[in-house]
Design a protein around this motif. Structure first.
Motif, PDB file in Angstrom:
ATOM      1  N   LYS A 220      -2.411   6.223  -3.129  1.00  0.00           N
ATOM      2  CA  LYS A 220      -2.926   7.514  -2.677  1.00  0.00           C
ATOM      3  C   LYS A 220      -4.102   7.255  -1.731  1.00  0.00           C
ATOM      4  CE  LYS A 220      -1.558  10.091  -6.801  1.00  0.00           C
ATOM      5  NZ  LYS A 220      -0.352   9.390  -6.933  1.00  0.00           N
ATOM      6  N   THR A 221      -4.383   8.212  -0.875  1.00  0.00           N
ATOM      7  CA  THR A 221      -5.447   8.051   0.120  1.00  0.00           C
ATOM      8  C   THR A 221      -6.781   7.713  -0.534  1.00  0.00           C
ATOM      9  OG1 THR A 221      -4.311   9.597   1.570  1.00  0.00           O
ATOM     10  CG2 THR A 221      -6.612   9.139   2.073  1.00  0.00           C
ATOM     11  N   HIS A 222      -7.124   8.391  -1.621  1.00  0.00           N
ATOM     12  CA  HIS A 222      -8.417   8.118  -2.262  1.00  0.00           C
ATOM     13  C   HIS A 222      -8.481   6.698  -2.836  1.00  0.00           C
ATOM     14  CE1 HIS A 222      -6.298   9.314  -5.999  1.00  0.00           C
ATOM     15  NE2 HIS A 222      -7.204   8.559  -6.600  1.00  0.00           N
TER      16      HIS A 222
ATOM     17  N   GLN B  90     -11.950  10.589   5.756  1.00  0.00           N
ATOM     18  CA  GLN B  90     -11.451  11.861   5.228  1.00  0.00           C
ATOM     19  C   GLN B  90     -11.167  12.859   6.360  1.00  0.00           C
ATOM     20  OE1 GLN B  90     -14.611  12.598   2.426  1.00  0.00           O
ATOM     21  NE2 GLN B  90     -13.385  11.810   0.711  1.00  0.00           N
TER      22      GLN B  90
ATOM     23  N   ASN C 298      -9.191   4.483   0.208  1.00  0.00           N
ATOM     24  CA  ASN C 298     -10.591   4.669   0.592  1.00  0.00           C
ATOM     25  C   ASN C 298     -11.529   3.936  -0.364  1.00  0.00           C
ATOM     26  OD1 ASN C 298     -10.347   6.202   2.946  1.00  0.00           O
ATOM     27  ND2 ASN C 298     -10.161   8.099   1.799  1.00  0.00           N
TER      28      ASN C 298
ATOM     29  N   HIS D 136       0.811  -1.212   0.000  1.00  0.00           N
ATOM     30  CA  HIS D 136       0.000   0.000   0.000  1.00  0.00           C
ATOM     31  C   HIS D 136       0.849   1.269   0.000  1.00  0.00           C
ATOM     32  CE1 HIS D 136      -2.917  -2.970   1.392  1.00  0.00           C
ATOM     33  NE2 HIS D 136      -3.861  -2.138   1.053  1.00  0.00           N
TER      34      HIS D 136
END
Length: 116
Positions: free
Chosen positions: A93-95, A114, A98, A89
């Motif tokens: 990216k965070t998105h 978020q 998610n 991971h």
């Protein structure tokens, strides 16, 4: 007596230069457990088997009184495992994370993630 959250019966896993098990254990609800041992003793491998991330070569694992099924959402949404490192991971990216977790866990709270 309550049904154990996790039950392992004589599970084993062969790794290069290392044999884990056979291990039998029961994790009861409402208790706190610690798994201690030196580096290389199989702690992470045991957790990965109990979470269904890798399969034991022999033995049985039950979660919530049923045989462990890797793709069983009813089981996987009731339990969590936070490893020391999230291998694979690092470049995400965070998105993207998610989006993945939103698909895996029906109760995933994107707004809370978020915020955090």
């Amino acid at each position: 007596m309550n049904t154990p959250l996790i039950r392992a019966i004589d599970i084993t896993r062969q790794l290069p230069g290392f044999q884990l098990g056979p291990i039998s254990l029961e994790i009861e609800p409402g208790l706190v457990y610690a798994l201690v041992g030196p580096n290389g003793s199989g702690k992470t491998t045991l957790f990965r088997m109990l979470m269904g991330l890798i399969r034991p070569e022999s033995g049985e694992i039950e979660r919530f009184g049923e045989p462990l099924e890797v793709d069983n959402r009813a089981q996987s949404t009731r339990i969590a495992y936070v490893p020391e490192a999230l291998l694979g991971h690092d470049a995400w990216k965070t998105h993207e994370i998610n989006e993945l977790y939103g698909r895996l866990y029906p109760n995933y709270d994107l707004r809370l993630a978020q915020q955090l």
